[in-house]
Design a protein around this motif. Sequence first.
Motif, PDB file in Angstrom:
ATOM      1  N   GLY A 476       0.810  -1.215   0.000  1.00  0.00           N
ATOM      2  CA  GLY A 476       0.000   0.000   0.000  1.00  0.00           C
ATOM      3  C   GLY A 476       0.837   1.255   0.000  1.00  0.00           C
ATOM      4  N   GLY A 477       2.160   1.100   0.124  1.00  0.00           N
ATOM      5  CA  GLY A 477       3.027   2.274   0.118  1.00  0.00           C
ATOM      6  C   GLY A 477       3.271   2.832   1.503  1.00  0.00           C
ATOM      7  N   GLU A 478       4.016   3.905   1.541  1.00  0.00           N
ATOM      8  CA  GLU A 478       4.475   4.492   2.790  1.00  0.00           C
ATOM      9  C   GLU A 478       3.337   4.809   3.749  1.00  0.00           C
ATOM     10  OE1 GLU A 478       7.220   5.637   5.531  1.00  0.00           O
ATOM     11  OE2 GLU A 478       7.632   4.780   3.543  1.00  0.00           O
ATOM     12  N   ALA A 479       2.236   5.369   3.245  1.00  0.00           N
ATOM     13  CA  ALA A 479       1.165   5.849   4.125  1.00  0.00           C
ATOM     14  C   ALA A 479       0.135   4.782   4.468  1.00  0.00           C
ATOM     15  CB  ALA A 479       0.465   7.042   3.477  1.00  0.00           C
ATOM     16  N   LEU A 480       0.093   3.664   3.724  1.00  0.00           N
ATOM     17  CA  LEU A 480      -0.999   2.697   3.904  1.00  0.00           C
ATOM     18  C   LEU A 480      -0.515   1.310   4.324  1.00  0.00           C
ATOM     19  CD1 LEU A 480      -3.124   3.586   0.731  1.00  0.00           C
ATOM     20  CD2 LEU A 480      -3.465   4.395   3.072  1.00  0.00           C
ATOM     21  N   ARG A 481       0.764   1.173   4.634  1.00  0.00           N
ATOM     22  CA  ARG A 481       1.286  -0.163   4.925  1.00  0.00           C
ATOM     23  C   ARG A 481       0.679  -0.751   6.202  1.00  0.00           C
ATOM     24  NH1 ARG A 481       6.114  -0.877   4.082  1.00  0.00           N
ATOM     25  NH2 ARG A 481       6.651   1.031   2.955  1.00  0.00           N
ATOM     26  N   ALA A 482       0.091   0.057   7.057  1.00  0.00           N
ATOM     27  CA  ALA A 482      -0.510  -0.460   8.293  1.00  0.00           C
ATOM     28  C   ALA A 482      -1.906  -1.042   8.067  1.00  0.00           C
ATOM     29  CB  ALA A 482      -0.580   0.648   9.343  1.00  0.00           C
ATOM     30  N   TYR A 483      -2.440  -0.902   6.841  1.00  0.00           N
ATOM     31  CA  TYR A 483      -3.811  -1.347   6.562  1.00  0.00           C
ATOM     32  C   TYR A 483      -3.768  -2.568   5.638  1.00  0.00           C
ATOM     33  CZ  TYR A 483      -4.724   3.305   8.355  1.00  0.00           C
ATOM     34  OH  TYR A 483      -4.754   4.435   9.136  1.00  0.00           O
ATOM     35  N   PRO A 484      -4.164  -3.750   6.123  1.00  0.00           N
ATOM     36  CA  PRO A 484      -4.049  -5.005   5.344  1.00  0.00           C
ATOM     37  C   PRO A 484      -4.781  -4.977   4.015  1.00  0.00           C
ATOM     38  CG  PRO A 484      -4.510  -5.463   7.657  1.00  0.00           C
ATOM     39  CD  PRO A 484      -4.674  -3.984   7.484  1.00  0.00           C
ATOM     40  N   ASP A 485      -5.891  -4.211   3.909  1.00  0.00           N
ATOM     41  CA  ASP A 485      -6.673  -4.202   2.672  1.00  0.00           C
ATOM     42  C   ASP A 485      -5.869  -3.716   1.471  1.00  0.00           C
ATOM     43  OD1 ASP A 485      -8.886  -5.261   3.800  1.00  0.00           O
ATOM     44  OD2 ASP A 485     -10.034  -3.400   3.917  1.00  0.00           O
ATOM     45  N   TYR A 486      -4.825  -2.952   1.714  1.00  0.00           N
ATOM     46  CA  TYR A 486      -4.035  -2.411   0.609  1.00  0.00           C
ATOM     47  C   TYR A 486      -2.839  -3.295   0.266  1.00  0.00           C
ATOM     48  CZ  TYR A 486      -6.907   1.675   1.473  1.00  0.00           C
ATOM     49  OH  TYR A 486      -7.979   2.513   1.642  1.00  0.00           O
ATOM     50  N   SER A 487      -2.647  -4.361   1.021  1.00  0.00           N
ATOM     51  CA  SER A 487      -1.588  -5.331   0.720  1.00  0.00           C
ATOM     52  C   SER A 487      -2.196  -6.446  -0.113  1.00  0.00           C
ATOM     53  CB  SER A 487      -0.972  -5.871   2.013  1.00  0.00           C
ATOM     54  OG  SER A 487      -0.444  -4.818   2.783  1.00  0.00           O
ATOM     55  N   LYS A 488      -2.296  -6.227  -1.415  1.00  0.00           N
ATOM     56  CA  LYS A 488      -3.033  -7.137  -2.289  1.00  0.00           C
ATOM     57  C   LYS A 488      -2.178  -8.303  -2.774  1.00  0.00           C
ATOM     58  CE  LYS A 488      -6.030  -3.449  -3.977  1.00  0.00           C
ATOM     59  NZ  LYS A 488      -6.531  -2.740  -5.175  1.00  0.00           N
ATOM     60  N   VAL A 489      -0.920  -8.043  -3.015  1.00  0.00           N
ATOM     61  CA  VAL A 489      -0.031  -9.039  -3.623  1.00  0.00           C
ATOM     62  C   VAL A 489       0.993  -9.496  -2.588  1.00  0.00           C
ATOM     63  CG1 VAL A 489       1.640  -9.460  -5.469  1.00  0.00           C
ATOM     64  CG2 VAL A 489      -0.322  -7.948  -5.877  1.00  0.00           C
ATOM     65  N   ARG A 490       1.218 -10.820  -2.525  1.00  0.00           N
ATOM     66  CA  ARG A 490       2.236 -11.342  -1.615  1.00  0.00           C
ATOM     67  C   ARG A 490       3.378 -11.952  -2.417  1.00  0.00           C
ATOM     68  NH1 ARG A 490       2.961 -16.629  -0.676  1.00  0.00           N
ATOM     69  NH2 ARG A 490       1.498 -18.122  -1.615  1.00  0.00           N
ATOM     70  N   ILE A 491       4.531 -12.034  -1.801  1.00  0.00           N
ATOM     71  CA  ILE A 491       5.710 -12.618  -2.442  1.00  0.00           C
ATOM     72  C   ILE A 491       5.919 -14.002  -1.841  1.00  0.00           C
ATOM     73  CG2 ILE A 491       8.137 -12.275  -2.997  1.00  0.00           C
ATOM     74  CD1 ILE A 491       7.761  -9.330  -2.224  1.00  0.00           C
ATOM     75  N   ASP A 492       5.864 -15.043  -2.690  1.00  0.00           N
ATOM     76  CA  ASP A 492       5.994 -16.395  -2.147  1.00  0.00           C
ATOM     77  C   ASP A 492       7.468 -16.754  -1.929  1.00  0.00           C
ATOM     78  OD1 ASP A 492       7.096 -17.134  -4.580  1.00  0.00           O
ATOM     79  OD2 ASP A 492       5.306 -18.179  -5.297  1.00  0.00           O
ATOM     80  N   ASP A 493       7.696 -17.964  -1.482  1.00  0.00           N
ATOM     81  CA  ASP A 493       9.053 -18.386  -1.123  1.00  0.00           C
ATOM     82  C   ASP A 493      10.003 -18.404  -2.320  1.00  0.00           C
ATOM     83  OD1 ASP A 493       8.154 -18.701   1.429  1.00  0.00           O
ATOM     84  OD2 ASP A 493       7.741 -20.862   1.219  1.00  0.00           O
ATOM     85  N   GLU A 494       9.455 -18.485  -3.527  1.00  0.00           N
ATOM     86  CA  GLU A 494      10.298 -18.524  -4.728  1.00  0.00           C
ATOM     87  C   GLU A 494      10.446 -17.148  -5.382  1.00  0.00           C
ATOM     88  OE1 GLU A 494       8.663 -21.447  -7.291  1.00  0.00           O
ATOM     89  OE2 GLU A 494       9.087 -23.136  -5.940  1.00  0.00           O
ATOM     90  N   GLY A 495       9.957 -16.108  -4.681  1.00  0.00           N
ATOM     91  CA  GLY A 495      10.084 -14.751  -5.218  1.00  0.00           C
ATOM     92  C   GLY A 495       9.037 -14.387  -6.244  1.00  0.00           C
ATOM     93  N   LEU A 496       7.971 -15.189  -6.309  1.00  0.00           N
ATOM     94  CA  LEU A 496       6.897 -14.929  -7.259  1.00  0.00           C
ATOM     95  C   LEU A 496       5.853 -14.020  -6.611  1.00  0.00           C
ATOM     96  CD1 LEU A 496       6.328 -16.014 -10.173  1.00  0.00           C
ATOM     97  CD2 LEU A 496       4.700 -17.600  -9.125  1.00  0.00           C
TER      98      LEU A 496
END
Length: 850
Positions: A476-496
């Motif tokens: 979510g960027g600098e201002a929104l990282r505390a809000y889970p709704d803006y964390s849409k994409v995750r990085i898996d163990d293989e960097g995907l």
Amino acid sequence: MRARQQVVSWFEQKDWKPFRFQRQAWNAYLDGQSGLIHATTGTGKTYAAWMGAIIEALAERSQTPPIATSETKVKKRTSTRRKTGPRLRVLWLTPLRALAADTLNALQAPVQDLGLPWTIETRTSDTSASTRARQRKTLPTALITTPESLSLQLTHADAADQFSDLRLVIVDEWHELLSTKRGVQTELGLARLRRWHPNLRTWGLSATLGNIDQAMRYLLGGDGNENSCPDSVPVSSVGGHGVLIEGARRKRFVVDSMIPKSIERFPWAGHMGMRQADAVVKQLDHVQSSLVFTNTRSQTEAWYQEILKRRPEWAGQVALHHGSLDRKTRSWVEDGLREGKLKCVVCTSSLDLGVDFSPVERVFQVGSPKGVARLLQRAGRSGHAPGQNSCVTCIPTHALQLIELAAARDAISQRSLEGRQPVACPLDLLAQHAVTIAVGGGFRPDDLFDEVRQTKSYQSLTRQEWNWVLEFITTGGEALRAYPDYSKVRIDDEGLYRVDDRRISLRHRLSVGTIVSDASLTVQFLKGPKLGTIEESFLSKINPGDQFIFAGRQVELVFVRDSKVWVRRAKKLGNVRIPRWMGGRMPLSSQLATAVRQKLDEAANDEFLGPEMLALKPLLRIQEKWSYIPRLGELLIERTKSRQGHHLFFYPFAGRLVHEGLAALVAYRLSRQVPITFTISVNDYGFELFSPTRALLDQVITTQLFRTEGVVEDIEACMNAAEMGKRQFREVAHIAGLVFPGYPGNRKSAHQLQASTGLLYDVFTNYDPDNLLLKQAQQEVLELQLEQTRLMSTLHALQSSLVILRDIPRFSPLGFPLMVDRLRQRISSEKLSDRIRRMQESLEKAAGPV
């Protein structure tokens, strides 16, 4: 050779002969080339792009069986629509839903007649849920779809497999997409398809475009070095990896104007040309089928009513068409046009593009088209067949538009067409696309970065910007990282980079696209069909019991519930309103503005060429007598005093949007000399600065007003830049996925979306001022709302212009409509018309007889 001859024979059965440019397109396709076909409307672009794939398929059939007999053809035409055929080979992208059905009919004809076992289908927002579900399992051999639907296809993990046999992508009406974010969305989709198919052939179709070389570069991407071919011969030119094919220019355009019997020497805009309605209807009497184009949906509704009022016996033969009508209504109108059942259709740009309505004999354009290419595009809806003339009659809505119509005809004869400027590196759309690919199976950052940079729009994308986008979609960027709704994409163990959350995937699919408009609600009869959609902003101004005109019907609002506007037919006809839609004001294009200056220059030299300019001769004589007619390279400034105050009129002839920024800039710079307050009005020809006291103009005019230094800073200081940026940020936030508009049937209101985006704007401004989406919104304000590039060009031209300052005793014909536009902001329409009439009578008396 036999396959080519089969296609030529099919043309001959239709009493056609393939044009040279069509054969060249087929050959280029079969040689593995990509490119752009630039041809006049109605000269055969569709089959130029399509028949190469047909020849290829015919040649591939081992021991090709003979062409189907007529008996076999009948069986094929009457068989069920869905049949088993090869997997997806051709993807046809179209910008409008109305084009999809028409294109489907055109593509099916040779496939059926030549006995190819291909399936051809459409997929747009109008496609039924059952058809979309079936297409999720198996795509047809050829799919006609939109840029948004292509992006949705890319959100599925099996997209690469679905497109595994793809050979050809055809982008229809590329000139319409080029200068929009939908064009950039198309580029991104093509880049993904080329990643899977490096030898994918891509062909664009375009008409009425000035910067055709640049258009091809953006379509094909990469580092090709394309060259255009000479205008004199319709031959192809092969560059690094692109072929530009110019079509046969045998199309003749006949452009005339419906000149009023009496010309107001002091005209004003705003009455939509209804005084010409009787003359229009008399012309329609002699035409079997016609289109009446307007520039706004509100005008469409009003003109439909006016025509039926004068010819009630035409009920059922007259229809209207615009983008807010229900799909079934639009389809009924389109079918009626194709079949020649409708005498007249009043429409907007929803029927602008390459829809083939062969029965249409004549086109009418209400008001100025505001652009040369737009007028050609609309004219091409008539005589939509090779060898036929395209005829358009222009209907001015006020006298000064006659100059624009005469100028447009001159520009057409000189082939001076507008270019479409591409959109450069929109990060909101890049963020959306990155999430799209993450939903569709995931990506590795370096791979997607390289892929995206293969597009021309993102060729300048930096690693810093790309890393910012990655941070934005994952945290979510600098201002929104505390809000889970803006964390849409995750990085898996293989960097995907992936999206595993089904809720996030669903919400993203429902938000894909770049078309952002005011929140709309469905209009439906209590007992009856849906009519279409109206914007929430209009609905907020009416109450239950109020009447309004929509979809050609006078209805009464009953109540609003469940995101629907429930209405019934108005029994007692009273005062009614016509809905207003956003985005109705089009500025004068730079090419047409230049042509207008040329016509005025001729008039200043006592040359009144053409019927329009002859009709305007009395008006321009008064302009010359009381003030001045500006020549090329001159800037006219008028100064006068009335009982209300002091008026300054400037005439740069640069279009409405440029004048909005220029007026604010000039007012600000004047006020810095001596404190003074201005009221501003603008139109396409110039702007008025009205003040209670006299402005000190002479001292600063040559050195201060038009300087280019500090333009951006001065504009931000003199205009409500923060509020304008906040409004533009709503679109950016929507595209980037910062706000969710709601689920179908439960859409969020405009107020809710404005509140959400407003809060985000304030958060970024206060806590993340370097946010790149903020900067993008600010840049889009300057470019989209004020045309910054054109504004700077205008300032440079004004610096070298000869300034003609005239003190005049009363309003001139050029200044009168600007004064009226200012009055309109504070006087009701009834009182305004009465006041204008009195002022016109006073000025006419002063001017004397014609």
